[in-house]
Design a protein around this motif. Structure first.
Motif, PDB file in Angstrom:
ATOM      1  N   UNK A  74     -16.720 -15.393  10.658  1.00 52.45           N
ATOM      2  CA  UNK A  74     -17.571 -14.728   9.663  1.00 52.45           C
ATOM      3  C   UNK A  74     -18.450 -15.747   8.954  1.00 52.45           C
ATOM      4  N   UNK A  75     -17.882 -16.893   8.607  1.00 54.05           N
ATOM      5  CA  UNK A  75     -18.666 -17.912   7.903  1.00 54.05           C
ATOM      6  C   UNK A  75     -19.858 -18.376   8.741  1.00 54.05           C
ATOM      7  N   UNK A  76     -19.653 -18.544  10.041  1.00 55.97           N
ATOM      8  CA  UNK A  76     -20.744 -18.962  10.915  1.00 55.97           C
ATOM      9  C   UNK A  76     -21.804 -17.872  11.035  1.00 55.97           C
ATOM     10  N   UNK A  77     -21.357 -16.639  11.158  1.00 50.98           N
ATOM     11  CA  UNK A  77     -22.303 -15.525  11.244  1.00 50.98           C
ATOM     12  C   UNK A  77     -23.139 -15.415   9.972  1.00 50.98           C
ATOM     13  N   UNK A  78     -22.493 -15.548   8.821  1.00 52.00           N
ATOM     14  CA  UNK A  78     -23.216 -15.439   7.552  1.00 52.00           C
ATOM     15  C   UNK A  78     -24.208 -16.591   7.377  1.00 52.00           C
ATOM     16  N   UNK A  79     -23.835 -17.802   7.822  1.00 56.83           N
ATOM     17  CA  UNK A  79     -24.742 -18.946   7.717  1.00 56.83           C
ATOM     18  C   UNK A  79     -25.960 -18.745   8.608  1.00 56.83           C
ATOM     19  N   UNK A  80     -25.747 -18.236   9.817  1.00 58.62           N
ATOM     20  CA  UNK A  80     -26.891 -17.960  10.693  1.00 58.62           C
ATOM     21  C   UNK A  80     -27.811 -16.930  10.045  1.00 58.62           C
ATOM     22  N   UNK A  81     -27.221 -15.861   9.500  1.00 56.40           N
ATOM     23  CA  UNK A  81     -28.044 -14.824   8.876  1.00 56.40           C
ATOM     24  C   UNK A  81     -28.874 -15.409   7.741  1.00 56.40           C
ATOM     25  N   UNK A  82     -28.278 -16.277   6.934  1.00 56.21           N
ATOM     26  CA  UNK A  82     -29.031 -16.912   5.848  1.00 56.21           C
ATOM     27  C   UNK A  82     -30.165 -17.765   6.407  1.00 56.21           C
TER      28      UNK A  82
ATOM     29  N   UNK B 102      -7.234  -8.153   0.513  1.00 54.50           N
ATOM     30  CA  UNK B 102      -7.111  -9.584   0.770  1.00 54.50           C
ATOM     31  C   UNK B 102      -8.463 -10.219   1.054  1.00 54.50           C
ATOM     32  N   UNK B 103      -8.421 -11.339   1.735  1.00 52.27           N
ATOM     33  CA  UNK B 103      -9.634 -12.098   2.049  1.00 52.27           C
ATOM     34  C   UNK B 103     -10.246 -11.675   3.381  1.00 52.27           C
ATOM     35  N   UNK B 104      -9.784 -10.555   3.927  1.00 46.32           N
ATOM     36  CA  UNK B 104     -10.228 -10.152   5.249  1.00 46.32           C
ATOM     37  C   UNK B 104     -11.680  -9.688   5.230  1.00 46.32           C
ATOM     38  N   UNK B 105     -12.346  -9.888   6.357  1.00 45.41           N
ATOM     39  CA  UNK B 105     -13.671  -9.339   6.598  1.00 45.41           C
ATOM     40  C   UNK B 105     -13.570  -8.372   7.773  1.00 45.41           C
ATOM     41  N   UNK B 106     -14.465  -7.397   7.784  1.00 42.22           N
ATOM     42  CA  UNK B 106     -14.388  -6.329   8.761  1.00 42.22           C
ATOM     43  C   UNK B 106     -15.175  -6.663  10.025  1.00 42.22           C
ATOM     44  N   UNK B 107     -14.653  -6.162  11.144  1.00 43.80           N
ATOM     45  CA  UNK B 107     -15.329  -6.260  12.435  1.00 43.80           C
ATOM     46  C   UNK B 107     -15.433  -4.865  13.029  1.00 43.80           C
ATOM     47  N   UNK B 108     -16.576  -4.572  13.610  1.00 40.73           N
ATOM     48  CA  UNK B 108     -16.800  -3.242  14.165  1.00 40.73           C
ATOM     49  C   UNK B 108     -17.349  -3.325  15.590  1.00 40.73           C
ATOM     50  N   UNK B 109     -17.164  -2.227  16.323  1.00 39.04           N
ATOM     51  CA  UNK B 109     -17.876  -2.049  17.571  1.00 39.04           C
ATOM     52  C   UNK B 109     -17.143  -2.374  18.847  1.00 39.04           C
ATOM     53  N   UNK B 110     -15.965  -3.019  18.791  1.00 38.85           N
ATOM     54  CA  UNK B 110     -15.200  -3.368  19.988  1.00 38.85           C
ATOM     55  C   UNK B 110     -15.827  -4.551  20.723  1.00 38.85           C
TER      56      UNK B 110
ATOM     57  N   UNK C 167     -11.634   0.464  12.896  1.00 40.19           N
ATOM     58  CA  UNK C 167     -11.827  -0.641  11.959  1.00 40.19           C
ATOM     59  C   UNK C 167     -10.912  -1.804  12.328  1.00 40.19           C
ATOM     60  N   UNK C 168     -11.533  -2.940  12.598  1.00 39.25           N
ATOM     61  CA  UNK C 168     -10.803  -4.170  12.871  1.00 39.25           C
ATOM     62  C   UNK C 168     -11.033  -5.112  11.695  1.00 39.25           C
ATOM     63  N   UNK C 169     -10.096  -5.993  11.440  1.00 35.83           N
ATOM     64  CA  UNK C 169     -10.251  -6.920  10.330  1.00 35.83           C
ATOM     65  C   UNK C 169      -9.589  -8.243  10.678  1.00 35.83           C
ATOM     66  N   UNK C 170     -10.110  -9.313  10.089  1.00 40.25           N
ATOM     67  CA  UNK C 170      -9.504 -10.630  10.298  1.00 40.25           C
ATOM     68  C   UNK C 170      -9.986 -11.554   9.188  1.00 40.25           C
ATOM     69  N   UNK C 171      -9.347 -12.708   9.109  1.00 43.66           N
ATOM     70  CA  UNK C 171      -9.755 -13.700   8.116  1.00 43.66           C
ATOM     71  C   UNK C 171     -11.122 -14.272   8.479  1.00 43.66           C
ATOM     72  N   UNK C 172     -11.931 -14.652   7.490  1.00 48.72           N
ATOM     73  CA  UNK C 172     -13.301 -15.106   7.775  1.00 48.72           C
ATOM     74  C   UNK C 172     -13.379 -16.417   8.538  1.00 48.72           C
ATOM     75  N   UNK C 173     -12.261 -17.138   8.676  1.00 51.93           N
ATOM     76  CA  UNK C 173     -12.265 -18.395   9.433  1.00 51.93           C
ATOM     77  C   UNK C 173     -11.956 -18.181  10.911  1.00 51.93           C
ATOM     78  N   UNK C 174     -11.553 -16.974  11.305  1.00 53.37           N
ATOM     79  CA  UNK C 174     -11.083 -16.756  12.663  1.00 53.37           C
ATOM     80  C   UNK C 174     -12.237 -16.684  13.653  1.00 53.37           C
ATOM     81  N   UNK C 175     -12.072 -17.351  14.793  1.00 56.34           N
ATOM     82  CA  UNK C 175     -13.068 -17.236  15.851  1.00 56.34           C
ATOM     83  C   UNK C 175     -12.459 -17.287  17.251  1.00 56.34           C
TER      84      UNK C 175
END
Length: 449
Positions: free
Chosen positions: A299-307, A407-415, A429-437
Protein backbone atom coordinates in the motif's frame (compact mmCIF):
# COMPACT_ATOMS: atom_id res chain seq x y z
CA UNK A 1 -45.37 -23.68 -1.72
CA UNK A 2 -44.16 -20.10 -1.57
CA UNK A 3 -41.95 -18.53 -4.22
CA UNK A 4 -39.00 -18.57 -1.84
CA UNK A 5 -39.21 -22.24 -0.87
CA UNK A 6 -36.60 -24.30 -2.71
CA UNK A 7 -37.95 -27.19 -4.77
CA UNK A 8 -36.33 -30.63 -4.82
CA UNK A 9 -34.93 -29.71 -8.23
CA UNK A 10 -33.43 -26.52 -6.77
CA UNK A 11 -31.78 -28.48 -3.99
CA UNK A 12 -30.41 -31.05 -6.42
CA UNK A 13 -28.95 -28.31 -8.59
CA UNK A 14 -27.43 -26.66 -5.52
CA UNK A 15 -25.84 -29.95 -4.40
CA UNK A 16 -24.38 -30.46 -7.88
CA UNK A 17 -22.93 -26.94 -7.97
CA UNK A 18 -21.43 -27.13 -4.48
CA UNK A 19 -19.93 -30.56 -5.14
CA UNK A 20 -18.31 -29.22 -8.31
CA UNK A 21 -16.94 -26.20 -6.45
CA UNK A 22 -15.54 -28.36 -3.66
CA UNK A 23 -13.87 -30.60 -6.26
CA UNK A 24 -12.41 -27.64 -8.16
CA UNK A 25 -10.94 -26.15 -4.99
CA UNK A 26 -9.39 -29.48 -3.99
CA UNK A 27 -7.92 -29.94 -7.47
CA UNK A 28 -6.22 -26.55 -7.12
CA UNK A 29 -4.86 -27.51 -3.67
CA UNK A 30 -3.35 -30.69 -5.07
CA UNK A 31 -1.91 -28.89 -8.09
CA UNK A 32 0.21 -26.79 -5.71
CA UNK A 33 1.17 -29.52 -3.27
CA UNK A 34 1.00 -33.26 -3.93
CA UNK A 35 1.17 -32.88 -7.70
CA UNK A 36 4.52 -31.04 -7.58
CA UNK A 37 6.20 -32.36 -4.41
CA UNK A 38 7.12 -35.95 -3.65
CA UNK A 39 6.10 -37.15 -0.21
CA UNK A 40 9.56 -36.63 1.25
CA UNK A 41 10.35 -33.39 -0.59
CA UNK A 42 11.65 -30.92 2.04
CA UNK A 43 10.03 -28.06 0.10
CA UNK A 44 6.66 -29.47 1.21
CA UNK A 45 7.46 -29.03 4.90
CA UNK A 46 9.93 -26.13 4.80
CA UNK A 47 8.84 -22.64 5.82
CA UNK A 48 9.79 -20.54 2.80
CA UNK A 49 9.09 -17.25 4.58
CA UNK A 50 8.05 -16.33 8.15
CA UNK A 51 5.10 -14.59 6.48
CA UNK A 52 3.81 -17.91 5.14
CA UNK A 53 2.97 -21.37 6.45
CA UNK A 54 4.64 -24.60 5.36
CA UNK A 55 2.58 -26.21 2.62
CA UNK A 56 1.65 -29.20 4.74
CA UNK A 57 0.20 -26.89 7.43
CA UNK A 58 -2.12 -25.32 4.85
CA UNK A 59 -3.19 -28.73 3.55
CA UNK A 60 -4.17 -29.96 7.01
CA UNK A 61 -5.68 -26.61 8.04
CA UNK A 62 -7.97 -26.74 4.99
CA UNK A 63 -9.05 -30.23 6.07
CA UNK A 64 -9.54 -29.14 9.68
CA UNK A 65 -11.83 -26.24 8.75
CA UNK A 66 -13.86 -28.57 6.57
CA UNK A 67 -13.94 -31.11 9.39
CA UNK A 68 -15.17 -28.46 11.84
CA UNK A 69 -17.87 -26.92 9.65
CA UNK A 70 -19.00 -29.60 7.19
CA UNK A 71 -18.48 -32.85 9.06
CA UNK A 72 -19.35 -31.81 12.63
CA UNK A 73 -21.88 -29.07 11.79
CA UNK A 74 -22.99 -29.90 8.27
CA UNK A 75 -24.99 -33.02 9.01
CA UNK A 76 -28.74 -32.61 8.37
CA UNK A 77 -30.98 -32.80 11.39
CA UNK A 78 -28.16 -32.54 13.92
CA UNK A 79 -26.42 -29.60 15.52
CA UNK A 80 -23.17 -31.46 16.17
CA UNK A 81 -21.58 -34.80 15.25
CA UNK A 82 -18.13 -36.28 15.88
CA UNK A 83 -15.36 -34.99 13.66
CA UNK A 84 -12.68 -36.94 11.81
CA UNK A 85 -9.69 -35.59 13.77
CA UNK A 86 -10.79 -33.41 16.68
CA UNK A 87 -7.44 -34.10 18.33
CA UNK A 88 -5.60 -31.75 15.93
CA UNK A 89 -7.87 -28.71 16.27
CA UNK A 90 -5.35 -26.86 18.43
CA UNK A 91 -2.59 -27.29 15.82
CA UNK A 92 -4.55 -25.83 12.93
CA UNK A 93 -6.27 -22.88 14.55
CA UNK A 94 -5.03 -19.99 12.40
CA UNK A 95 -6.10 -17.40 14.94
CA UNK A 96 -4.09 -18.78 17.87
CA UNK A 97 -1.06 -20.04 15.92
CA UNK A 98 0.79 -17.20 14.13
CA UNK A 99 2.47 -18.23 10.87
CA UNK A 100 6.03 -17.72 12.07
CA UNK A 101 5.63 -20.35 14.80
CA UNK A 102 3.75 -23.04 12.89
CA UNK A 103 6.81 -25.12 11.88
CA UNK A 104 7.55 -25.77 15.57
CA UNK A 105 4.17 -27.45 16.10
CA UNK A 106 3.86 -31.26 16.04
CA UNK A 107 2.08 -31.18 12.68
CA UNK A 108 0.71 -34.04 10.63
CA UNK A 109 3.21 -35.14 8.04
CA UNK A 110 2.30 -34.66 4.34
CA UNK A 111 0.90 -38.18 3.92
CA UNK A 112 -1.19 -37.87 7.09
CA UNK A 113 -2.45 -34.46 6.02
CA UNK A 114 -3.61 -35.78 2.67
CA UNK A 115 -5.34 -38.80 4.22
CA UNK A 116 -7.05 -36.45 6.67
CA UNK A 117 -8.28 -34.25 3.85
CA UNK A 118 -9.55 -37.19 1.81
CA UNK A 119 -11.46 -38.66 4.76
CA UNK A 120 -13.00 -35.32 5.67
CA UNK A 121 -14.09 -34.74 2.08
CA UNK A 122 -15.73 -38.16 1.94
CA UNK A 123 -17.82 -37.37 5.04
CA UNK A 124 -18.58 -33.82 3.87
CA UNK A 125 -19.95 -35.08 0.55
CA UNK A 126 -22.15 -37.54 2.41
CA UNK A 127 -23.64 -34.63 4.37
CA UNK A 128 -24.00 -32.56 1.22
CA UNK A 129 -25.94 -35.32 -0.50
CA UNK A 130 -28.25 -35.74 2.52
CA UNK A 131 -28.72 -32.05 3.38
CA UNK A 132 -31.90 -30.09 2.70
CA UNK A 133 -30.36 -26.63 3.30
CA UNK A 134 -33.34 -25.24 5.14
CA UNK A 135 -33.05 -26.28 8.79
CA UNK A 136 -30.36 -23.92 10.08
CA UNK A 137 -28.98 -20.60 9.00
CA UNK A 138 -25.52 -22.00 8.26
CA UNK A 139 -27.10 -24.54 5.91
CA UNK A 140 -29.59 -22.21 4.24
CA UNK A 141 -28.78 -21.96 0.53
CA UNK A 142 -25.76 -24.18 1.23
CA UNK A 143 -23.92 -21.27 2.83
CA UNK A 144 -21.56 -23.27 5.03
CA UNK A 145 -20.48 -25.43 2.08
CA UNK A 146 -19.86 -22.30 0.01
CA UNK A 147 -17.93 -20.75 2.90
CA UNK A 148 -15.61 -23.77 2.99
CA UNK A 149 -15.14 -23.64 -0.79
CA UNK A 150 -14.11 -20.00 -0.44
CA UNK A 151 -11.85 -20.79 2.51
CA UNK A 152 -9.97 -23.44 0.54
CA UNK A 153 -9.71 -21.13 -2.48
CA UNK A 154 -8.23 -18.42 -0.24
CA UNK A 155 -5.60 -20.83 1.04
CA UNK A 156 -4.87 -21.93 -2.52
CA UNK A 157 -3.97 -18.33 -3.30
CA UNK A 158 -1.87 -18.19 -0.13
CA UNK A 159 -0.02 -21.35 -1.16
CA UNK A 160 0.49 -19.83 -4.62
CA UNK A 161 2.12 -16.85 -2.90
CA UNK A 162 4.34 -19.30 -1.00
CA UNK A 163 5.40 -20.79 -4.32
CA UNK A 164 6.40 -17.30 -5.43
CA UNK A 165 8.65 -16.99 -2.37
CA UNK A 166 10.29 -20.41 -2.63
CA UNK A 167 13.72 -20.65 -4.24
CA UNK A 168 14.71 -23.17 -6.86
CA UNK A 169 13.69 -24.35 -10.29
CA UNK A 170 10.12 -23.71 -11.53
CA UNK A 171 7.58 -26.38 -10.64
CA UNK A 172 4.43 -24.56 -11.80
CA UNK A 173 3.55 -24.02 -15.44
CA UNK A 174 0.69 -22.34 -17.29
CA UNK A 175 -0.23 -20.92 -20.65
CA UNK A 176 0.68 -17.27 -21.24
CA UNK A 177 -2.09 -14.71 -20.79
CA UNK A 178 -3.95 -13.38 -23.84
CA UNK A 179 -2.54 -10.32 -25.63
CA UNK A 180 -4.03 -6.86 -25.30
CA UNK A 181 -6.99 -6.21 -27.58
CA UNK A 182 -7.05 -2.54 -26.58
CA UNK A 183 -3.35 -1.65 -26.25
CA UNK A 184 -3.60 2.03 -25.35
CA UNK A 185 -5.48 1.97 -22.05
CA UNK A 186 -2.50 2.57 -19.75
CA UNK A 187 -2.56 6.06 -18.28
CA UNK A 188 -6.08 6.89 -19.45
CA UNK A 189 -8.88 7.88 -17.08
CA UNK A 190 -12.63 7.49 -16.90
CA UNK A 191 -14.91 10.14 -15.38
CA UNK A 192 -17.47 8.72 -12.96
CA UNK A 193 -20.33 11.17 -12.33
CA UNK A 194 -21.59 11.24 -8.77
CA UNK A 195 -24.49 9.08 -7.77
CA UNK A 196 -26.09 6.84 -5.16
CA UNK A 197 -25.81 3.07 -5.27
CA UNK A 198 -26.31 0.03 -3.07
CA UNK A 199 -22.95 -0.65 -1.46
CA UNK A 200 -22.40 -4.22 -0.32
CA UNK A 201 -24.93 -7.00 -0.73
CA UNK A 202 -27.87 -8.57 1.05
CA UNK A 203 -28.82 -11.00 -1.73
CA UNK A 204 -25.61 -12.85 -2.69
CA UNK A 205 -25.97 -16.32 -1.07
CA UNK A 206 -22.21 -16.85 -0.85
CA UNK A 207 -21.35 -13.41 0.53
CA UNK A 208 -19.38 -13.33 3.77
CA UNK A 209 -20.39 -11.27 6.79
CA UNK A 210 -18.20 -8.23 6.03
CA UNK A 211 -19.92 -7.76 2.64
CA UNK A 212 -23.30 -7.26 4.31
CA UNK A 213 -25.76 -5.64 4.50
CA UNK A 214 -26.36 -3.65 1.34
CA UNK A 215 -26.92 0.03 2.09
CA UNK A 216 -27.24 3.17 -0.02
CA UNK A 217 -24.12 5.35 -0.32
CA UNK A 218 -23.70 8.65 -2.14
CA UNK A 219 -20.50 8.99 -4.16
CA UNK A 220 -19.12 12.30 -5.42
CA UNK A 221 -17.78 12.54 -8.96
CA UNK A 222 -14.22 11.26 -9.46
CA UNK A 223 -11.85 10.06 -12.15
CA UNK A 224 -10.46 6.53 -12.12
CA UNK A 225 -7.71 4.95 -14.20
CA UNK A 226 -9.14 2.83 -16.99
CA UNK A 227 -6.62 0.08 -16.16
CA UNK A 228 -4.27 -0.89 -13.34
CA UNK A 229 -0.88 0.82 -13.27
CA UNK A 230 1.50 -1.16 -15.48
CA UNK A 231 5.07 -2.34 -15.05
CA UNK A 232 6.24 0.24 -17.59
CA UNK A 233 4.49 3.08 -15.74
CA UNK A 234 5.86 1.94 -12.40
CA UNK A 235 9.37 1.54 -13.82
CA UNK A 236 9.33 5.23 -14.75
CA UNK A 237 8.55 6.05 -11.12
CA UNK A 238 11.42 3.83 -9.94
CA UNK A 239 13.88 5.29 -12.45
CA UNK A 240 12.81 8.84 -11.59
CA UNK A 241 14.00 8.28 -8.02
CA UNK A 242 10.59 7.65 -6.47
CA UNK A 243 12.07 5.44 -3.75
CA UNK A 244 14.49 8.21 -2.80
CA UNK A 245 12.02 11.12 -2.71
CA UNK A 246 10.87 11.48 0.91
CA UNK A 247 8.13 13.95 -0.08
CA UNK A 248 6.14 11.20 -1.82
CA UNK A 249 5.90 8.86 1.17
CA UNK A 250 3.90 8.78 4.37
CA UNK A 251 5.96 8.72 7.55
CA UNK A 252 5.17 5.04 8.08
CA UNK A 253 5.90 4.18 4.46
CA UNK A 254 9.24 6.00 4.42
CA UNK A 255 10.31 4.40 7.68
CA UNK A 256 9.50 0.94 6.34
CA UNK A 257 11.15 1.18 2.93
CA UNK A 258 14.23 2.73 4.53
CA UNK A 259 14.51 -0.01 7.12
CA UNK A 260 13.96 -2.74 4.54
CA UNK A 261 16.11 -1.15 1.83
CA UNK A 262 13.37 -1.35 -0.80
CA UNK A 263 14.22 0.26 -4.15
CA UNK A 264 11.63 -1.46 -6.38
CA UNK A 265 8.70 -3.92 -6.15
CA UNK A 266 9.24 -7.35 -4.66
CA UNK A 267 10.82 -9.79 -7.14
CA UNK A 268 12.35 -6.98 -9.23
CA UNK A 269 16.12 -6.78 -9.67
CA UNK A 270 18.33 -4.53 -11.76
CA UNK A 271 21.00 -6.19 -13.91
CA UNK A 272 23.26 -4.05 -16.10
CA UNK A 273 20.80 -1.19 -16.03
CA UNK A 274 17.77 -3.31 -16.94
CA UNK A 275 14.95 -4.32 -14.60
CA UNK A 276 13.76 -7.94 -14.34
CA UNK A 277 10.92 -9.66 -12.49
CA UNK A 278 11.11 -13.27 -11.31
CA UNK A 279 7.79 -15.09 -10.97
CA UNK A 280 7.60 -18.72 -9.87
CA UNK A 281 11.25 -19.18 -10.80
CA UNK A 282 10.96 -17.61 -14.27
CA UNK A 283 12.79 -14.33 -14.90
CA UNK A 284 11.39 -11.81 -17.40
CA UNK A 285 12.64 -8.37 -18.41
CA UNK A 286 10.28 -5.62 -17.27
CA UNK A 287 10.41 -3.94 -20.66
CA UNK A 288 9.09 -7.17 -22.19
CA UNK A 289 6.11 -7.30 -19.81
CA UNK A 290 5.67 -3.55 -19.52
CA UNK A 291 1.97 -3.69 -20.40
CA UNK A 292 1.12 -6.02 -17.51
CA UNK A 293 -0.19 -4.57 -14.22
CA UNK A 294 2.60 -4.06 -11.71
CA UNK A 295 2.64 -6.81 -9.09
CA UNK A 296 3.84 -7.27 -5.50
CA UNK A 297 3.67 -3.66 -4.31
CA UNK A 298 2.62 -2.62 -0.82
CA UNK A 299 0.00 0.00 0.00
CA UNK A 300 2.80 2.42 0.86
CA UNK A 301 4.39 1.92 -2.57
CA UNK A 302 1.07 2.34 -4.35
CA UNK A 303 0.30 5.54 -2.45
CA UNK A 304 3.78 6.97 -3.19
CA UNK A 305 3.36 6.28 -6.90
CA UNK A 306 -0.06 7.94 -6.87
CA UNK A 307 1.43 11.03 -5.20
CA UNK A 308 4.21 11.10 -7.81
CA UNK A 309 1.60 10.93 -10.58
CA UNK A 310 -0.41 13.79 -9.02
CA UNK A 311 -3.24 11.46 -8.09
CA UNK A 312 -4.39 9.33 -5.15
CA UNK A 313 -5.66 5.82 -4.51
CA UNK A 314 -9.41 5.27 -4.76
CA UNK A 315 -11.48 4.69 -1.67
CA UNK A 316 -13.11 1.33 -1.25
CA UNK A 317 -16.52 2.88 -1.94
CA UNK A 318 -15.27 4.49 -5.16
CA UNK A 319 -13.80 1.20 -6.31
CA UNK A 320 -17.06 -0.72 -5.80
CA UNK A 321 -19.07 2.13 -7.36
CA UNK A 322 -16.93 1.87 -10.49
CA UNK A 323 -17.17 -1.91 -10.51
CA UNK A 324 -20.92 -2.24 -9.99
CA UNK A 325 -22.93 0.87 -10.83
CA UNK A 326 -24.48 1.29 -14.27
CA UNK A 327 -25.11 5.00 -14.81
CA UNK A 328 -27.33 4.33 -17.85
CA UNK A 329 -29.85 2.20 -15.96
CA UNK A 330 -29.24 3.20 -12.34
CA UNK A 331 -28.77 -0.46 -11.46
CA UNK A 332 -26.18 -1.87 -9.05
CA UNK A 333 -24.83 -4.97 -10.78
CA UNK A 334 -22.96 -8.02 -9.49
CA UNK A 335 -19.93 -7.45 -11.71
CA UNK A 336 -18.57 -4.74 -14.01
CA UNK A 337 -19.98 -6.52 -17.07
CA UNK A 338 -23.37 -7.41 -15.59
CA UNK A 339 -24.86 -10.12 -13.38
CA UNK A 340 -23.35 -13.20 -15.06
CA UNK A 341 -20.57 -15.13 -13.33
CA UNK A 342 -16.94 -14.63 -14.41
CA UNK A 343 -15.74 -16.55 -17.46
CA UNK A 344 -12.25 -16.90 -19.00
CA UNK A 345 -13.25 -14.26 -21.57
CA UNK A 346 -14.04 -11.71 -18.86
CA UNK A 347 -11.37 -12.09 -16.20
CA UNK A 348 -7.98 -13.62 -15.41
CA UNK A 349 -8.68 -15.94 -12.45
CA UNK A 350 -7.98 -19.46 -11.10
CA UNK A 351 -4.18 -19.18 -11.62
CA UNK A 352 -4.99 -19.88 -15.27
CA UNK A 353 -1.94 -17.94 -16.49
CA UNK A 354 0.23 -17.53 -13.36
CA UNK A 355 0.68 -13.82 -14.12
CA UNK A 356 -1.38 -10.73 -14.84
CA UNK A 357 -2.58 -10.23 -18.40
CA UNK A 358 -1.66 -7.08 -20.36
CA UNK A 359 -4.04 -4.22 -19.79
CA UNK A 360 -6.72 -4.27 -22.47
CA UNK A 361 -6.75 -8.09 -22.72
CA UNK A 362 -10.31 -8.51 -21.43
CA UNK A 363 -12.68 -6.03 -23.17
CA UNK A 364 -15.62 -8.34 -22.38
CA UNK A 365 -15.01 -7.69 -18.68
CA UNK A 366 -15.11 -3.89 -18.85
CA UNK A 367 -17.60 -1.73 -16.97
CA UNK A 368 -20.23 0.29 -18.88
CA UNK A 369 -18.05 3.41 -18.59
CA UNK A 370 -14.97 1.59 -19.89
CA UNK A 371 -12.96 0.63 -16.81
CA UNK A 372 -11.03 -2.57 -17.47
CA UNK A 373 -9.78 -5.52 -15.44
CA UNK A 374 -11.48 -4.59 -12.21
CA UNK A 375 -11.90 -8.34 -11.58
CA UNK A 376 -8.85 -10.62 -11.77
CA UNK A 377 -5.17 -9.96 -12.58
CA UNK A 378 -4.15 -8.09 -9.39
CA UNK A 379 -5.68 -7.15 -6.07
CA UNK A 380 -6.04 -3.36 -6.03
CA UNK A 381 -5.16 -1.31 -2.96
CA UNK A 382 -7.81 1.15 -1.76
CA UNK A 383 -7.24 4.00 0.65
CA UNK A 384 -9.74 2.79 3.25
CA UNK A 385 -9.53 0.97 6.55
CA UNK A 386 -11.40 -2.20 7.44
CA UNK A 387 -14.70 -1.57 9.19
CA UNK A 388 -18.09 -3.24 9.29
CA UNK A 389 -20.98 -1.81 7.33
CA UNK A 390 -23.94 -0.21 9.15
CA UNK A 391 -25.97 -3.08 10.56
CA UNK A 392 -23.03 -5.52 10.39
CA UNK A 393 -23.64 -8.84 12.12
CA UNK A 394 -20.78 -11.33 12.65
CA UNK A 395 -21.58 -14.69 11.06
CA UNK A 396 -20.84 -17.48 11.56
CA UNK A 397 -17.91 -16.53 13.84
CA UNK A 398 -16.36 -13.25 15.01
CA UNK A 399 -12.80 -14.21 14.11
CA UNK A 400 -13.48 -14.08 10.38
CA UNK A 401 -13.95 -10.30 10.21
CA UNK A 402 -14.96 -8.46 13.35
CA UNK A 403 -11.74 -8.94 15.32
CA UNK A 404 -9.82 -7.19 12.51
CA UNK A 405 -11.96 -4.05 12.37
CA UNK A 406 -10.31 -0.78 13.29
CA UNK A 407 -6.69 -1.86 12.91
CA UNK A 408 -3.99 -0.64 10.56
CA UNK A 409 -5.31 -2.71 7.67
CA UNK A 410 -5.86 -1.33 4.19
CA UNK A 411 -8.42 -2.73 1.79
CA UNK A 412 -7.80 -4.63 -1.43
CA UNK A 413 -10.45 -5.20 -4.07
CA UNK A 414 -10.99 -6.97 -7.34
CA UNK A 415 -9.25 -10.37 -6.95
CA UNK A 416 -6.00 -11.51 -8.59
CA UNK A 417 -5.02 -14.12 -11.16
CA UNK A 418 -4.63 -16.51 -8.22
CA UNK A 419 -8.19 -16.08 -6.89
CA UNK A 420 -10.73 -18.86 -7.42
CA UNK A 421 -13.84 -17.91 -9.36
CA UNK A 422 -16.19 -18.55 -6.37
CA UNK A 423 -14.36 -15.79 -4.45
CA UNK A 424 -14.22 -13.28 -7.30
CA UNK A 425 -17.16 -11.08 -6.38
CA UNK A 426 -17.25 -7.33 -6.86
CA UNK A 427 -18.38 -7.11 -3.22
CA UNK A 428 -15.60 -9.37 -1.86
CA UNK A 429 -13.41 -7.51 0.65
CA UNK A 430 -9.77 -8.40 1.20
CA UNK A 431 -7.54 -6.66 3.71
CA UNK A 432 -3.90 -6.67 4.75
CA UNK A 433 -1.29 -4.57 6.48
CA UNK A 434 0.03 -1.64 4.39
CA UNK A 435 3.57 -3.10 4.40
CA UNK A 436 2.56 -6.40 2.79
CA UNK A 437 3.62 -7.15 -0.77
CA UNK A 438 4.06 -10.92 -0.92
CA UNK A 439 0.41 -10.95 -1.97
CA UNK A 440 -0.57 -10.51 -5.63
CA UNK A 441 -1.24 -6.82 -5.20
CA UNK A 442 -1.27 -3.91 -7.62
CA UNK A 443 -3.37 -0.76 -7.88
CA UNK A 444 -4.94 1.91 -10.04
CA UNK A 445 -5.11 5.61 -9.33
CA UNK A 446 -7.98 8.04 -8.87
CA UNK A 447 -8.42 11.78 -8.51
CA UNK A 448 -11.21 14.21 -7.75
CA UNK A 449 -13.28 15.30 -10.75
Amino acid sequence: MTATTPTPQDRAALRTRLAAELAAARARTRSLTHDVFAGDDPDFTRQHSPLMSPFHWDVAHIANMEDYWLVRRGAPGSDLVTGVREDVDHLYDAFTNPRAGRPALPLLDPAEARVYGDRVREKALEHLEAGSFDERRTLADGFVFSMIVQHEQQHVETMLATHQLRAGAPVLHADPPPPAVLPHLAGTEVLHPGGEFLYGTSTEPSALDNEKPAHPVRVEAFRLDAAPVTNAEYARFVDAGGYRDRSLWSAAGWEHITAEGWVAPMAWEEVDGRWYRTSFGVRQAIDEIGDQPVLHVSFHEAAAYAAWAGKRLPTEVEWEFAARFDHATGATRRFPWGDEDPTPERANLDQRHLQPAPVGAYPAGASPLGVHQLIGDVWEWCDSGFEGYPGFEPFPYKEYSEVFFGGDFRMLRGSSFGVGTPNARATFRNWDLPIRRQIFSGFRCARDA
